[in-house]
Design an enzyme around this catalytic site. Structure first.
Site, short mmCIF file in Angstrom:
data_model
loop_
_atom_site.label_atom_id
_atom_site.label_comp_id
_atom_site.label_asym_id
_atom_site.label_seq_id
_atom_site.Cartn_x
_atom_site.Cartn_y
_atom_site.Cartn_z
N ASN A 178 12.07 0.93 -0.55
CA ASN A 178 12.40 -0.48 -0.34
C ASN A 178 13.28 -1.08 -1.44
O ASN A 178 13.07 -2.22 -1.85
CB ASN A 178 11.11 -1.31 -0.21
CG ASN A 178 10.30 -0.89 1.00
OD1 ASN A 178 10.85 -0.27 1.92
ND2 ASN A 178 9.03 -1.20 1.01
N ASN A 197 14.13 -1.08 3.90
CA ASN A 197 13.41 -1.63 5.04
C ASN A 197 14.37 -2.56 5.78
O ASN A 197 14.93 -3.47 5.16
CB ASN A 197 12.19 -2.38 4.52
CG ASN A 197 11.22 -2.70 5.62
OD1 ASN A 197 11.64 -2.93 6.76
ND2 ASN A 197 9.96 -2.72 5.29
N PRO A 198 14.59 -2.36 7.08
CA PRO A 198 15.53 -3.23 7.80
C PRO A 198 15.21 -4.72 7.61
O PRO A 198 16.11 -5.55 7.57
CB PRO A 198 15.37 -2.81 9.25
CG PRO A 198 14.92 -1.40 9.17
CD PRO A 198 14.09 -1.29 7.93
N SER A 199 13.94 -5.04 7.44
CA SER A 199 13.59 -6.45 7.27
C SER A 199 14.13 -7.00 5.95
O SER A 199 14.36 -8.20 5.82
CB SER A 199 12.08 -6.65 7.34
OG SER A 199 11.46 -6.04 6.25
N SER A 283 2.51 4.61 6.41
CA SER A 283 3.44 3.88 5.55
C SER A 283 4.60 4.81 5.22
O SER A 283 4.46 6.04 5.29
CB SER A 283 2.74 3.46 4.27
OG SER A 283 2.44 4.60 3.49
N GLY A 285 5.67 5.37 2.39
CA GLY A 285 5.24 6.12 1.22
C GLY A 285 4.49 7.38 1.58
O GLY A 285 4.83 8.48 1.14
N HIS A 331 -3.65 -3.08 5.14
CA HIS A 331 -5.01 -2.62 4.86
C HIS A 331 -5.19 -1.13 5.10
O HIS A 331 -6.20 -0.57 4.74
CB HIS A 331 -6.03 -3.43 5.67
CG HIS A 331 -6.30 -4.77 5.04
ND1 HIS A 331 -7.13 -5.69 5.57
CD2 HIS A 331 -5.82 -5.31 3.90
CE1 HIS A 331 -7.16 -6.76 4.78
NE2 HIS A 331 -6.36 -6.55 3.78
#
Ligand SMILES: *[C@@H]1O[C@H](CO)[C@@H](O)[C@H](O)[C@H]1NC(C)=O
Ligand SMILES: *[C@@H]1O[C@H](CO)[C@@H](O)[C@H](O)[C@H]1NC(C)=O
Ligand SMILES: *[C@@H]1O[C@H](CO)[C@@H](O)[C@H](O)[C@H]1NC(C)=O
Ligand SMILES: *[C@@H]1O[C@H](CO)[C@@H](O)[C@H](O)[C@H]1NC(C)=O
Ligand SMILES: *[C@@H]1O[C@H](CO)[C@@H](O)[C@H](O)[C@H]1NC(C)=O
Ligand SMILES: *[C@@H]1O[C@H](CO)[C@@H](O)[C@H](O)[C@H]1NC(C)=O
Ligand SMILES: *[C@@H]1O[C@H](CO)[C@@H](O)[C@H](O)[C@H]1NC(C)=O
Length: 361
Positions: A178, A197-199, A283, A285, A331
């Site tokens: 990211n 991250n595209p966001s 994720s 990661g 979470h």
């Protein structure tokens, strides 16, 4: 006569007591025997923790206080990589998922007009457009060669003040996430692969066509690192990822923008789910740690600690570079962390959660 015998007996007793005292207090052995005792206890504790963590399957019902103490102790135990375990993981991952041949879309593994089902909804598909295809890399940045010692650097606040920069930079291949800030003291500067991250594009660089400098500068920090994007994870990701590719392709040719193969990500998720990891989606990661287990000689994991206090019970920020709190969807991280602990206990990878010393690897 009886009196003499009594004196003699007393003398013997005194001599014995004296010898015992001397042995106990004055011989150099005492110290090392006490050390040997502590060593034995230490080894016993380590063996117990190894047994415990190699059997851990879920982060549910963790008692955080004792868990943190145990993780602290366990990571102070000597770590022995298990090459058998490493090879088993490598073969399993190659067989199921094959990052070696299909982690990214390339000209070689993808054809013009090929239908690409999305990772999360295979009902949605993308038809590979010739212009985008022409901007895909010929091959993977490492073109088939086995990567050596890899460092996978998460963004956990545990890296703050860790002094791990030098150790991370000494790895052969460094993976980050990211567009995380880099810093020579704590997280290192070397980067071979960094995800976007595209966001992030939507949030921070949405007018990058008009004003490209901030985005170009942000990625240039990573020199020649590949920029990996999940263009086909969700449908909203595609346009944003294409915009990054179109912008950077002409101006940063030394920094290929690469797209994760949605097939690879989907299969990887299914395989971990089959092994009991219950998360809605892996994720990035955890996904790239799995990739590293297949591609790298050895895997070192930094900055993965999804809890809000460190091993000494001091508060720790969620990221090393900001104060943002985790979203609810994050979470799943404790479940993934418990898996990493299991892999560490098996000698398949090495988790780093303590500050780095200058001579440590
Ligand atoms: C491993 O876990 C199972 C169930 O989760 C438990 O029954 C077993 O006693 C555990 N073994 C060890 C060595 O902790
Ligand atoms: C290494 O891993 C293999 C395969 O899981 C296991 O059989 C072996 O006992 C492990 N070796 C050590 C020293 O733990
Ligand atoms: C993985 O992909 C490579 C390159 O496409 C291929 O040569 C290899 O056979 C594949 N391995 C497996 C186990 O499918
Ligand atoms: C891709 O599809 C278009 C029509 O949709 C066609 O004109 C073109 O020849 C196709 N290209 C290839 C390489 O198949
Ligand atoms: C590097 O990170 C540390 C701790 O996060 C911070 O104190 C320091 O100012 C940073 N240095 C640079 C050059 O950003
Ligand atoms: C890092 O060190 C600085 C100064 O040495 C201190 O103010 C800060 O609280 C430390 N941060 C963490 C997360 O330990
Ligand atoms: C980065 O890429 C350029 C062009 O491909 C090359 O000349 C240069 O040596 C590379 N730099 C590093 C640090 O690898």
């Amino acid at each position: 006569m009886a009196f003499l015998r009594w004196i003699f007996g007393l003398l013997i007793v005194l001599i014995v007591v004296y010898i015992v005292c001397v042995m106990f207090y004055f011989t150099p052995d005492t110290h090392s025997s006490r050390e040997a005792m502590t060593d034995a206890l230490q080894r016993l504790r380590c063996a117990k923790l190894k047994l415990k963590f190699s059997n851990i399957t879920s982060a549910k019902r963790l008692n955080m206080k004792s868990f943190t103490q145990e993780v602290d102790d366990f990571l102070n135990c000597p770590f022995k990589p298990n090459t058998t375990e490493q090879e088993i993981n490598r073969m399993r991952l190659q067989f199921c998922c094959n990052a070696t041949g299909s982690i990214f879309l390339t000209k070689r593994n993808t054809a013009v007009n090929q239908t690409i089902p999305y990772e999360t909804t295979i009902k949605s598909t993308y038809k590979m457009n010739p212009a985008i295809h022409s901007m895909l890399p010929e091959d993977f940045p490492w073109s088939g060669r086995r990567l050596g010692r890899c460092a996978v650097v998460g963004s956990g606040g545990i890296l703050k003040n860790s002094s791990c920069g030098r150790e991370i930079d000494s790895a052969d291949f460094v993976i980050r996430f990211n567009l995380a800030y880099i810093n020579d003291s704590d997280v290192g500067l070397k980067t071979d692969l960094v995800t976007i991250n595209p966001s992030q594009i939507q949030r921070e660089y949405n007018n990058m066509e008009k004003n490209p400098d901030p985005f170009v500068e942000r990625v240039s920090v990573y020199r020649n690192a590949s920029l990996a994007m999940p263009a086909f994870a969700y449908t909203y990701c595609t346009g944003l990822s294409f915009r990054a590719l179109k912008l950077l392709h002409p101006v940063r040719p030394q920094q290929p923008v690469v797209f994760f193969c949605p097939d690879y990500m989907r299969t990887l998720h299914r395989v971990w789910k089959g092994r009991g990891l219950k998360v809605a989606r892996l994720s990035s990661g955890f996904m790239l740690i799995s990739t590293a287990l297949e591609l790298c000689e050895s895997v070192h994991v930094y900055g993965f600690w999804p809890f809000d206090t460190d091993l000494q019970d001091n508060p720790v920020p969620y990221h090393y570079y900001d104060q943002i709190r985790p979203y609810r969807t994050q979470h799943r991280m404790p479940e993934e962390f418990v898996r990493l602990l299991l892999l560490h206990s098996q000698g398949a990878l090495k988790l780093h959660l303590h500050p780095c010393s200058s001579d440590d690897r």
